[in-house]
Design an enzyme around this catalytic site. Structure first.
Site, PDB file in Angstrom:
ATOM      1  CB  THR A  83      55.216  26.780   4.432  1.00 40.35           C
ATOM      2  OG1 THR A  83      55.662  27.779   5.007  1.00 40.35           O
ATOM      3  CG2 THR A  83      54.760  26.292   5.874  1.00 40.35           C
ATOM      4  CB  CYS A 196      61.443  29.210   2.087  1.00 41.49           C
ATOM      5  SG  CYS A 196      60.364  29.707   0.759  1.00 41.49           S
TER       6      CYS A 196
END
Length: 230
Positions: A83, A196
């Site tokens: 992430t 992202c």
């Protein structure tokens, strides 16, 4: 081959992509029945997202640091945090382990510099777009970073958490992202960071007139390089 320690689950939708890209690339390079030596610890994202929303980054860092420690004890040679946003607490995580953590922004910076791009637009969660931990890492590598306007940041963030993290791919959201990308290009972006790890599920290179830098793929490929000592 080194063993990759993956901290996943944020969200599991993008963790699947990490696992797929890493194993496909290992097999592509080594052939036969080769696959990656890796350990995956998938967290409960509800817990981590709550820490994010509350601004309790200390607890988030502690939780992920303990995860990293368990991966190290299980035999991981280095850590990949699957992430972008949680790289905010990478220094806290590093305190729990002796093995290195592969920073997603460094791997991405290398690809941007190879493309001889100086200014990029950054898409991601509101934390990644608005806070300094990610942008400063890029800027320290000589890259100028611009982000969408306030309204666009709100909507980009909403689509990530309300749709992409749940595996919902909506054409209307794709069109919205394409418009945001075009606005960034008009403001001087020569490339766009999909900052992202879920955004690559929605937006592809054919949706942009400038290069897209999919951080999931870039991070996963660099993990393969390290695993194979390339």
């Amino acid at each position: 081959m080194k063993t990759i320690g993956l901290i996943g689950g944020m969200s599991w939708e993008s963790s699947v992509e990490y696992y797929r890209v890493i194993n496909e690339e290992i097999n592509s390079r080594l052939g036969g029945l080769h696959s990656a030596k890796c350990l995956l610890y998938s967290v409960d994202f509800e817990e981590i997202e709550r820490y994010q929303a509350d601004g309790d980054w200390e607890k988030a860092g502690k939780a992920l640091g303990e995860v990293a420690s368990s991966l190290e004890k299980a035999g991981a040679d280095f850590i990949v945090i699957c992430t972008n946003t949680m790289h905010k607490v990478i220094h806290d995580i590093q305190k729990y382990i002796e093995i290195p953590v592969l920073h997603i922004a460094d791997a991405t910076s290398n690809q941007i510099l190879k493309a001889e791009i100086k200014t990029v637009g950054l898409l991601g969660t509101k934390y990644t777009m608005e806070q300094d931990f990610y942008k400063s890492r890029l800027e320290s590598n000589g890259i100028n970073v611009i982000v969408p306007n306030s309204e666009e940041r709100i909507n980009v963030n909403r689509i990530i958490f309300k749709e992409l993290c749940l595996g919902n791919i909506e054409q209307s959201s794709k069109n919205y992202y394409k418009n945001v990308i075009q606005n960034l290009v008009e403001n001087g972006a020569e490339g766009i960071i999909l900052g992202c790890t879920e955004i690559g599920l929605l937006v592809k290179q054919e949706d942009s007139e400038v290069p897209l830098f999919d951080t999931t793929v870039i991070h996963a490929m660099e993990a393969v390089n390290i695993a194979l000592n390339k």
